[in-house]
Design a protein around this motif. Structure first.
Motif, PDB file in Angstrom:
ATOM      1  N   SER A 195      -0.115  -7.384   5.636  1.00  0.00           N
ATOM      2  CA  SER A 195       1.119  -8.207   4.203  1.00  0.00           C
ATOM      3  C   SER A 195      -0.755  -8.964   3.868  1.00  0.00           C
ATOM      4  CB  SER A 195       1.485  -9.056   5.344  1.00  0.00           C
ATOM      5  OG  SER A 195       1.959 -10.053   4.558  1.00  0.00           O
ATOM      6  N   THR A 196      -0.170  -9.407   2.466  1.00  0.00           N
ATOM      7  CA  THR A 196      -1.412  -9.616   1.815  1.00  0.00           C
ATOM      8  C   THR A 196      -0.714 -10.915   1.584  1.00  0.00           C
ATOM      9  OG1 THR A 196       0.344  -9.750   0.055  1.00  0.00           O
ATOM     10  CG2 THR A 196      -0.739  -8.219  -0.325  1.00  0.00           C
TER      11      THR A 196
ATOM     12  N   SER B 124      -7.528 -10.683  -9.357  1.00  0.00           N
ATOM     13  CA  SER B 124      -6.858 -11.919  -7.769  1.00  0.00           C
ATOM     14  C   SER B 124      -7.944 -11.010  -6.571  1.00  0.00           C
ATOM     15  CB  SER B 124      -5.267 -11.541  -7.771  1.00  0.00           C
ATOM     16  OG  SER B 124      -4.911 -10.123  -7.295  1.00  0.00           O
TER      17      SER B 124
ATOM     18  N   VAL C  56      -6.763 -10.394  -3.636  1.00  0.00           N
ATOM     19  CA  VAL C  56      -5.413  -9.341  -3.556  1.00  0.00           C
ATOM     20  C   VAL C  56      -6.515  -7.803  -4.111  1.00  0.00           C
ATOM     21  CG1 VAL C  56      -2.843  -8.107  -3.227  1.00  0.00           C
ATOM     22  CG2 VAL C  56      -3.211 -10.033  -2.701  1.00  0.00           C
ATOM     23  N   GLN C  57      -6.279  -8.172  -5.605  1.00  0.00           N
ATOM     24  CA  GLN C  57      -6.968  -6.971  -5.706  1.00  0.00           C
ATOM     25  C   GLN C  57      -7.737  -6.303  -5.544  1.00  0.00           C
ATOM     26  OE1 GLN C  57      -5.608  -8.489 -10.050  1.00  0.00           O
ATOM     27  NE2 GLN C  57      -4.201  -7.280 -10.816  1.00  0.00           N
TER      28      GLN C  57
ATOM     29  N   THR D 106       5.526  -1.159  -0.956  1.00  0.00           N
ATOM     30  CA  THR D 106       6.543  -2.545  -1.030  1.00  0.00           C
ATOM     31  C   THR D 106       7.465  -1.647  -1.879  1.00  0.00           C
ATOM     32  OG1 THR D 106       5.786  -4.680  -2.850  1.00  0.00           O
ATOM     33  CG2 THR D 106       4.818  -1.945  -3.681  1.00  0.00           C
TER      34      THR D 106
ATOM     35  N   GLU E   4       8.521  -4.677  -4.596  1.00  0.00           N
ATOM     36  CA  GLU E   4       8.300  -4.841  -5.466  1.00  0.00           C
ATOM     37  C   GLU E   4       7.729  -4.244  -6.264  1.00  0.00           C
ATOM     38  OE1 GLU E   4       6.813  -8.766  -5.143  1.00  0.00           O
ATOM     39  OE2 GLU E   4       7.910  -9.045  -3.184  1.00  0.00           O
TER      40      GLU E   4
ATOM     41  N   ALA F 101       6.345  -4.810  -9.241  1.00  0.00           N
ATOM     42  CA  ALA F 101       5.900  -6.141  -9.962  1.00  0.00           C
ATOM     43  C   ALA F 101       4.155  -6.182  -8.705  1.00  0.00           C
ATOM     44  CB  ALA F 101       5.902  -7.060 -10.038  1.00  0.00           C
ATOM     45  N   HIS F 102       4.220  -5.778  -8.157  1.00  0.00           N
ATOM     46  CA  HIS F 102       3.420  -5.894  -6.866  1.00  0.00           C
ATOM     47  C   HIS F 102       2.077  -4.364  -7.113  1.00  0.00           C
ATOM     48  CE1 HIS F 102       1.289  -6.453  -3.016  1.00  0.00           C
ATOM     49  NE2 HIS F 102       1.222  -5.020  -2.339  1.00  0.00           N
ATOM     50  N   LEU F 103       2.746  -3.282  -7.396  1.00  0.00           N
ATOM     51  CA  LEU F 103       2.670  -2.329  -7.786  1.00  0.00           C
ATOM     52  C   LEU F 103       1.901  -2.132  -8.914  1.00  0.00           C
ATOM     53  CD1 LEU F 103       5.017   0.743  -6.209  1.00  0.00           C
ATOM     54  CD2 LEU F 103       3.331   0.088  -5.185  1.00  0.00           C
TER      55      LEU F 103
ATOM     56  N   GLU G 147       0.086  -4.827  -9.951  1.00  0.00           N
ATOM     57  CA  GLU G 147      -0.773  -5.484  -9.736  1.00  0.00           C
ATOM     58  C   GLU G 147      -1.426  -4.328  -8.987  1.00  0.00           C
ATOM     59  OE1 GLU G 147      -1.947  -8.883  -7.462  1.00  0.00           O
ATOM     60  OE2 GLU G 147      -0.205  -8.281  -7.235  1.00  0.00           O
ATOM     61  N   LEU G 148      -1.461  -4.123  -8.408  1.00  0.00           N
ATOM     62  CA  LEU G 148      -2.612  -3.050  -7.473  1.00  0.00           C
ATOM     63  C   LEU G 148      -3.257  -2.048  -8.442  1.00  0.00           C
ATOM     64  CD1 LEU G 148      -1.089  -2.694  -3.924  1.00  0.00           C
ATOM     65  CD2 LEU G 148      -2.793  -4.397  -4.293  1.00  0.00           C
TER      66      LEU G 148
END
Length: 221
Positions: A139-140, A161, A163-164, A183, A185, A187-189, A191-192
């Motif tokens: 988990s992030t 970030s 996380v990135q 995920t 989400e 948006a999370h993908l 971001e990565l």
């Protein structure tokens, strides 16, 4: 598209008949042949096959090799959470997977990182056939990501970030070409994916590996 066949929903298995049936079921579930089928955590099944571990692994790999040759899947691979039992079982006669997927990232210990290198060398696998998984250790949102700043592993953070940066560093611990994440989400993908612009500082990675190794030697067996 990857798929992880199991003998049933409750157990892992190296049994050739069950594996073949699981691949066929995967095609039915997906409505087409899966792109990659993974032998999921074979180290768990090997606990049940001693002293014939090498033969059991060989037969499982040969079965997936055969299903690929027959067009039941595009390719096959091995996904291993703890690959430590595997290197000693590999020789030139063992069918070679198209993909080897292992744990990746800053939370992976040096013993696992070294074992992955040994296993990849035994199978003669290149970086392009190595995949990483679980780059955040689950988990992030884990407290560890608030205590450390993975951006020290990048040459230019470029506004990324923590996380990135952790995701980008996972491509070098161990060295892999692809990192799988889960995920729901989008948006999370996104971001990565944006983290891929970051340039990893190889010297920082080497120093980190060295520190991990020193710490491991200092710990009692």
């Amino acid at each position: 598209m990857g798929y992880f066949p199991r003998a049933d929903r409750a157990e892992h298995s190296l049994d050739p008949t069950r594996l073949h049936g699981a691949v066929e079921q995967a095609a039915r579930d997906l409505g087409r042949e899966p792109d990659v089928v993974f032998l999921h955590n074979p180290e768990r099944s090997l606990q049940e096959t001693a002293p014939h571990n090498r033969d059991a692994l060989f037969q499982a790999c040969a079965t997936l090799d055969d299903t690929t040759a027959k067009g039941l899947c595009g390719a096959w691979g091995i996904a291993s959470w703890d690959p430590s039992p595997l290197p000693g079982l590999i020789d030139v006669t063992m069918p070679r997977p198209s993909v080897l997927m292992v744990r990746a990232g800053l939370l992976v210990g040096i013993r696992t990182l070294d074992t992955v290198n040994t296993l990849a060398a035994a199978w003669g696998m290149s970086n392009s056939t190595m995949w990483g998984m679980s780059p955040f250790g689950g988990s992030t949102g884990a407290p560890v990501w608030d205590r450390i700043d993975p951006r020290v592993f990048l040459r230019d953070c470029a506004g990324l970030s923590r996380v990135q940066a952790a995701f980008r560093a996972a491509y070098r611990l161990p060295r892999v070409d692809t990192v799988a994440v889960g995920t729901d989400e989008p948006a999370h993908l996104g971001e990565l994916i944006g983290a891929l612009v970051g340039e990893v500082d190889e010297q920082a990675i080497l120093k980190y590996r060295s520190l991990l190794r020193e710490r491991s030697r200092a710990q009692p067996a």
